[in-house]
Design an enzyme around this catalytic site. Structure first.
Site, PDB file in Angstrom:
ATOM      1  N   SER A 106       0.823  -1.221   0.000  1.00 36.44           N
ATOM      2  CA  SER A 106       0.000   0.000   0.000  1.00 36.44           C
ATOM      3  C   SER A 106       0.852   1.265   0.000  1.00 36.44           C
ATOM      4  O   SER A 106       2.017   1.257   0.428  1.00 36.44           O
ATOM      5  CB  SER A 106      -0.900   0.030   1.232  1.00 36.44           C
ATOM      6  OG  SER A 106      -1.731  -1.088   1.255  1.00 36.44           O
TER       7      SER A 106
HETATM    8  N1  SAH Z   1       0.078  -5.714   3.894  1.00 36.80           N
HETATM    9  C1  SAH Z   1       0.860  -5.995   2.725  1.00 36.80           C
HETATM   10  C2  SAH Z   1       0.180  -5.688   1.419  1.00 36.80           C
HETATM   11  C3  SAH Z   1      -1.059  -6.421   1.233  1.00 36.80           C
HETATM   12  S1  SAH Z   1      -1.543  -6.766  -0.408  1.00 36.80           S
HETATM   13  C4  SAH Z   1       2.182  -5.272   2.756  1.00 36.80           C
HETATM   14  O1  SAH Z   1       2.438  -4.485   3.669  1.00 36.80           O
HETATM   15  O2  SAH Z   1       2.974  -5.498   1.840  1.00 36.80           O
HETATM   16  C5  SAH Z   1      -2.800  -7.893   0.068  1.00 36.80           C
HETATM   17  C6  SAH Z   1      -2.268  -9.240   0.450  1.00 36.80           C
HETATM   18  O3  SAH Z   1      -3.362 -10.004   0.945  1.00 36.80           O
HETATM   19  C7  SAH Z   1      -1.712 -10.025  -0.733  1.00 36.80           C
HETATM   20  O4  SAH Z   1      -0.420 -10.452  -0.449  1.00 36.80           O
HETATM   21  C8  SAH Z   1      -2.692 -11.178  -0.876  1.00 36.80           C
HETATM   22  O5  SAH Z   1      -2.101 -12.349  -1.349  1.00 36.80           O
HETATM   23  C9  SAH Z   1      -3.192 -11.327   0.543  1.00 36.80           C
HETATM   24  N2  SAH Z   1      -4.486 -12.022   0.678  1.00 36.80           N
HETATM   25  C10 SAH Z   1      -5.562 -11.959  -0.124  1.00 36.80           C
HETATM   26  N3  SAH Z   1      -6.534 -12.731   0.359  1.00 36.80           N
HETATM   27  C11 SAH Z   1      -6.074 -13.288   1.512  1.00 36.80           C
HETATM   28  C12 SAH Z   1      -6.634 -14.168   2.463  1.00 36.80           C
HETATM   29  N4  SAH Z   1      -7.867 -14.641   2.339  1.00 36.80           N
HETATM   30  N5  SAH Z   1      -5.874 -14.527   3.514  1.00 36.80           N
HETATM   31  C13 SAH Z   1      -4.616 -14.054   3.663  1.00 36.80           C
HETATM   32  N6  SAH Z   1      -4.034 -13.227   2.781  1.00 36.80           N
HETATM   33  C14 SAH Z   1      -4.759 -12.839   1.721  1.00 36.80           C
END
Ligand code: SAH
Length: 257
Positions: A106
């Site tokens: 983000s």
């Molecule tokens: N917080 C992260 C960015 C998040 S991007 C950072 O600081 O880099 C969103 C992330 O959520 C992605 O890596 C995606 O694979 C994960 N995601 C999506 N659905 C999910 C789920 N049901 N459980 C766990 N992770 C999930």
């Protein structure tokens, strides 16, 4: 005659000495360049530190984040070490960045805002859904006691785990799985942060939120503008939902059970 031979040999010896010094110098500078390529210089990390402080001043403190703990955490965590090598130079820009597998880290302001909305305290136990690069977890880990984070994409989760371990964040534990169901074993949590958008608030997460706890979560349809929400559970267990601002997150995926 004798004199001119004597001077000629002296001249040759002096030139040889000069040549030797020249080669020695070139060799030493070659080694130095090689070493500074292998080990980025102190100046290099100073350069990123400057960019990071500027990011906090211009993108975060200049907007509406006044929480000193959040600002300090954003100054402390080296964001450039959480993005792919070729994105390092843009790590402190005012935008999200791709981290592979169609996912994104983000925008710095959103990381700071979501952290601030949780009103995290030093004794808090937190849960993150969507580890991604591990950056958000690292920022929150600077403030709370312990953070459990779940990632659904195995290679992303494994890489994030390795990264946070190597960088010395001892209070972060990563698990691969579907974060929709939270992490029952360590519940209830003082704070829950969901960094992928869901079309509804996952009931297991509401259940795993401690009384008096807060959850920040983007709600809305995938690939559309969503709303960043804060779900508050009162001391009596009542739920209150606050609508904060429009955001755009990658979708919360589901593993079919
Ligand atoms: N917080 C992260 C960015 C998040 S991007 C950072 O600081 O880099 C969103 C992330 O959520 C992605 O890596 C995606 O694979 C994960 N995601 C999506 N659905 C999910 C789920 N049901 N459980 C766990 N992770 C999930």
């Amino acid at each position: 005659m004798l004199n001119s031979r004597y001077f000629a040999s002296k001249l040759i010896r002096a030139n040889l000495k000069l040549l030797f010094v020249f080669f020695l110098f070139s060799y030493a500078s070659l080694i130095f360049c090689h070493l500074s390529y292998c080990f980025p210089s102190h100046e290099d990390s100073q350069k990123y530190k400057k960019l990071r402080y500027k990011m906090v001043n211009q993108q975060i403190a200049a907007r509406d984040i006044y929480n000193q703990k959040v600002l300090q955490a954003m100054r402390d965590v080296p964001r450039h070490l959480f993005v792919p090598e070729r994105r390092k130079k843009s790590a402190y820009g005012d935008f999200p960045l791709p981290i592979g597998y169609g996912q994104t880290i983000s925008q710095p302001y959103i990381v700071a805002l979501m952290t601030d909305l949780l009103k995290p305290e030093k004794d808090d136990i937190a849960l993150e859904v969507g580890t991604g690069s591990g950056y958000q977890a690292a920022v929150l880990s600077k403030i709370v006691k312990k953070i459990y984070t779940v990632e659904i994409i195995t290679p992303l989760g494994k890489a994030a785990e390795k990264r946070v371990n190597e960088l010395g964040y001892k209070n972060i534990t990563v698990r691969i799985g579907d974060g929709y169901f939270g992490w029952e074993q360590y519940a209830p949590f003082d704070c829950i942060i969901v960094t992928a958008a869901s079309d509804h608030i996952p009931p297991p997460l509401v259940k795993q939120l401690k009384n008096g706890g807060k959850m920040a979560i983007p709600i809305g349809k995938p690939f559309q503008v969503q709303r960043l929400m804060v779900v508050e559970k009162s001391e009596k267990g009542e739920i209150r939902i606050k609508n904060i601002l429009p955001v755009r997150f990658v979708p919360l995926r589901r593993i079919q059970r």
